[in-house]
Motif scaffolding. Structure first.
Motif, PDB file in Angstrom:
ATOM      1  N   PRO A  12      28.215 -29.220  21.018  1.00 52.07           N
ATOM      2  CA  PRO A  12      28.866 -27.866  20.779  1.00 52.07           C
ATOM      3  C   PRO A  12      28.630 -26.931  21.780  1.00 52.07           C
ATOM      4  CG  PRO A  12      27.511 -28.362  18.864  1.00 52.07           C
ATOM      5  CD  PRO A  12      27.570 -29.537  19.936  1.00 52.07           C
ATOM      6  N   ASP A  13      27.643 -27.012  22.583  1.00 49.99           N
ATOM      7  CA  ASP A  13      27.358 -25.977  23.659  1.00 49.99           C
ATOM      8  C   ASP A  13      28.484 -26.227  24.911  1.00 49.99           C
ATOM      9  OD1 ASP A  13      25.478 -24.509  22.198  1.00 49.99           O
ATOM     10  OD2 ASP A  13      23.936 -25.606  23.419  1.00 49.99           O
ATOM     11  N   LEU A  14      28.412 -27.723  25.218  1.00 48.60           N
ATOM     12  CA  LEU A  14      29.481 -28.291  26.276  1.00 48.60           C
ATOM     13  C   LEU A  14      30.858 -27.964  26.026  1.00 48.60           C
ATOM     14  CD1 LEU A  14      27.437 -31.124  27.744  1.00 48.60           C
ATOM     15  CD2 LEU A  14      27.942 -29.053  28.829  1.00 48.60           C
ATOM     16  N   ARG A  15      31.151 -28.050  24.574  1.00 46.08           N
ATOM     17  CA  ARG A  15      32.556 -28.068  24.235  1.00 46.08           C
ATOM     18  C   ARG A  15      33.127 -26.512  24.434  1.00 46.08           C
ATOM     19  NH1 ARG A  15      32.081 -30.054  19.641  1.00 46.08           N
ATOM     20  NH2 ARG A  15      31.769 -28.223  18.221  1.00 46.08           N
ATOM     21  N   LYS A  16      32.134 -25.528  24.111  1.00 48.56           N
ATOM     22  CA  LYS A  16      32.622 -24.170  24.406  1.00 48.56           C
ATOM     23  C   LYS A  16      32.650 -24.022  25.914  1.00 48.56           C
ATOM     24  CE  LYS A  16      30.098 -22.194  20.322  1.00 48.56           C
ATOM     25  NZ  LYS A  16      28.750 -21.494  19.865  1.00 48.56           N
ATOM     26  N   LYS A  17      31.789 -24.392  26.782  1.00 47.25           N
ATOM     27  CA  LYS A  17      31.951 -24.280  28.223  1.00 47.25           C
ATOM     28  C   LYS A  17      33.100 -25.045  28.532  1.00 47.25           C
ATOM     29  CE  LYS A  17      27.010 -23.894  29.215  1.00 47.25           C
ATOM     30  NZ  LYS A  17      26.043 -24.444  29.998  1.00 47.25           N
ATOM     31  N   LEU A  18      33.533 -25.947  28.325  1.00 48.70           N
ATOM     32  CA  LEU A  18      34.821 -26.761  28.673  1.00 48.70           C
ATOM     33  C   LEU A  18      36.136 -25.969  28.227  1.00 48.70           C
ATOM     34  CD1 LEU A  18      33.986 -30.582  27.863  1.00 48.70           C
ATOM     35  CD2 LEU A  18      34.392 -29.404  30.292  1.00 48.70           C
ATOM     36  N   LEU A  19      35.910 -25.567  26.847  1.00 44.80           N
ATOM     37  CA  LEU A  19      37.246 -24.654  26.559  1.00 44.80           C
ATOM     38  C   LEU A  19      37.274 -23.380  27.120  1.00 44.80           C
ATOM     39  CD1 LEU A  19      37.130 -25.199  22.561  1.00 44.80           C
ATOM     40  CD2 LEU A  19      38.439 -26.264  23.990  1.00 44.80           C
ATOM     41  N   PHE A  20      36.098 -22.842  27.682  1.00 42.41           N
ATOM     42  CA  PHE A  20      36.232 -21.458  28.350  1.00 42.41           C
ATOM     43  C   PHE A  20      36.755 -21.831  29.595  1.00 42.41           C
ATOM     44  CE2 PHE A  20      34.141 -18.555  31.335  1.00 42.41           C
ATOM     45  CZ  PHE A  20      34.583 -17.310  30.920  1.00 42.41           C
ATOM     46  N   THR A  21      36.285 -22.850  30.106  1.00 46.56           N
ATOM     47  CA  THR A  21      36.899 -23.308  31.676  1.00 46.56           C
ATOM     48  C   THR A  21      38.217 -23.245  31.741  1.00 46.56           C
ATOM     49  OG1 THR A  21      34.541 -24.386  32.076  1.00 46.56           O
ATOM     50  CG2 THR A  21      36.686 -24.927  33.599  1.00 46.56           C
ATOM     51  N   LEU A  22      38.742 -24.092  30.444  1.00 46.46           N
ATOM     52  CA  LEU A  22      40.409 -24.607  30.420  1.00 46.46           C
ATOM     53  C   LEU A  22      41.071 -23.187  30.291  1.00 46.46           C
ATOM     54  CD1 LEU A  22      40.218 -27.597  28.008  1.00 46.46           C
ATOM     55  CD2 LEU A  22      40.768 -27.425  30.680  1.00 46.46           C
ATOM     56  N   GLY A  23      40.623 -22.100  29.540  1.00 45.77           N
ATOM     57  CA  GLY A  23      41.097 -20.827  29.423  1.00 45.77           C
ATOM     58  C   GLY A  23      41.210 -20.100  30.781  1.00 45.77           C
ATOM     59  N   MET A  24      40.185 -20.091  31.485  1.00 45.53           N
ATOM     60  CA  MET A  24      40.116 -19.624  33.033  1.00 45.53           C
ATOM     61  C   MET A  24      41.314 -20.239  33.772  1.00 45.53           C
ATOM     62  SD  MET A  24      37.879 -17.154  32.832  1.00 45.53           S
ATOM     63  CE  MET A  24      38.635 -16.666  31.253  1.00 45.53           C
TER      64      MET A  24
END
Length: 437
Positions: A12-24
């Motif tokens: 879950p934590d890494l998934r949020k980080k990956l999705l945030f990175t994709l958004g940026m």
């Protein structure tokens, strides 16, 4: 590599980080297509189409901006001002004692150096933005284009200042996005944005090779380019992972009732210790004579010589100078980034020594000897990687800044390996946390 990303999405934590990175990343790519005020967008598109891959002096900068430079968008300067500022601060750290002292202070000193890098990035963005606007106004940005002089219809001072402010703000925004990815995403934000900028030009460049090909409707040339690219990527991965491990033994010490040391470790010295920095330095230095000749008036002998010999990537004189400059800057950068005397002093302070080598000056001499010996193959490797794909791909009609060129491959592979290692380390850290619970 794919396994690491799949496992990261399951956490879950890494998934949020990956999705945030994709958004940026998505926000960054949107900004590369938004033109700044005062630009005739239709004229820019006409000149870009007429250029047909021959981007001249601005090809490398356009590559780092993801194609935004020649489109004259708000992110036209991309991440290049920050890269330049980081390199300048790193070089000045060796020269200026105050910066060297800050570097040795740890996290607090690095925070101050990062702040100085931000200020220098904004200053460089103003300088480069002014140069880009002046170049576009004079028509030199697209030399030979029929509507180059109409790219900026209104050439008033107010319009020029507005354009420079917009590009400077865009550079600051790109820097902010990179820092957000570093803090709240998967890390290594600036490098990821550089990776995305280069990778964004892959589809169009590959399709241009296919369109310009003549064998089997261009598919043979297309397949040959893919095979050459995969071979070069494999070679880069092999060499980038290669390192010379210098064994280090720490003597056992008694402090109070506790014993310290008595362990064995090693100093990893990479074959390519300088990374892609020598290639960037050599490209920038070789572009200076052509840039001076382009903005100077008249038609002199030296201008014709520069135009004939130093503007074409497949010219023998250009190739020889490029190769020699890469080798020189590889030795220069390694000499300022790795100080054998400091390493020897730190080892001596903590009771470490290289087996068979006395501590102190003999250790520094041995480290210098190993570093010089290993830098030779590393510098020659950089020169080959930078030149061989360029020469091979020019025969297929590709430009010298094609994504499978030397600079692009080095950056893409280096950033990709670093990102995968970072994700794997975070996965490993969470595995240890689960074990302790």
């Amino acid at each position: 590599m794919l396994t690491a990303f799949v496992n990261a999405f399951k956490t879950p934590d890494l998934r949020k980080k990956l999705l945030f990175t994709l958004g940026m990343i998505l926000l960054y790519r949107v900004g590369t297509h938004v033109p700044i005020p005062g630009v005739n967008y239709k004229a820019v598109q006409t000149c870009v189409n007429e250029a047909s891959g021959n981007q001249g002096l601005f090809g490398l900068v356009n590559l780092f901006s993801g194609g935004a430079l020649l489109q004259i968008t708000i992110f036209a300067l991309g991440i290049l001002p920050y890269i330049t500022a980081s390199i300048i601060l790193q070089l000045l750290t060796v020269v200026i004692p105050r910066l060297e002292a800050l570097k040795k202070e740890g996290q607090a000193g690095n925070t101050r150096i990062t702040q100085y890098t931000r200020y220098l990035t904004v200053a460089l963005a103003v300088l480069q933005g002014t140069g880009l606007v002046a170049t576009a106004r004079s028509g030199a940005l697209f030399s030979g284009c029929s509507v180059a002089s109409g790219i900026i219809p209104n050439q008033s001072i107010f319009t020029t200042v507005t354009m420079v402010i917009c590009m400077t703000a865009g550079t600051a925004t790109v820097m902010w996005l990179g820092e957000l990815i570093t803090d709240r995403g998967i890390g290594n934000g600036m490098s990821i944005l550089m990776f995305i900028s280069i990778a964004a030009s892959f589809p169009s460049a590959l399709w241009a090779i296919k369109e310009q090909g003549t064998l089997a409707d261009g598919w043979i040339e297309f397949g040959a380019v893919i095979l050459v690219g995969l071979a070069m990527v494999g070679l880069v991965v092999f060499v980038e992972q290669a390192q010379r491990r210098i064994p280090v033994q720490y003597a056992k010490r008694m402090i109070g009732r506790r014993s310290y040391g008595g362990t064995a470790t090693y100093i990893p010295v990479k074959v390519n210790q300088a990374g892609v920095i020598p290639v960037i330095f050599a490209s920038s230095l070789l572009s200076i004579p052509a840039l001076v000749a382009q903005f100077s008036g008249g038609d002199s002998v030296w201008k014709r010589w520069i135009a004939q010999n130093l503007t074409k990537g497949d010219h023998p004189i250009y190739i020889v100078l490029y190769f020699l400059l890469i080798v020189f800057f590889a030795f220069f950068y390694v000499s300022i980034s790795f100080n054998p005397e400091d390493v020897a002093d730190n080892m001596k302070q903590y009771g470490g020594f290289i087996p068979g080598i006395r501590a102190g000056r003999p250790t520094a001499t041995y480290l210098s000897y190993v570093l010089n010996r290993i830098t030779w193959p590393g510098s020659l490797y950089l020169g080959v990687i930078a030149l061989v794909p360029t020469i091979a791909l020019v025969g297929f009609g590709a430009s010298q800044n094609f994504p499978f060129g030397g600079t692009s491959i080095l950056i893409i592979v280096g950033v990709g390996l670093e990102t995968v290692k970072q994700i794997e380390s975070q996965l490993q850290q969470r595995s240890y946390e689960g074990f302790l619970r």
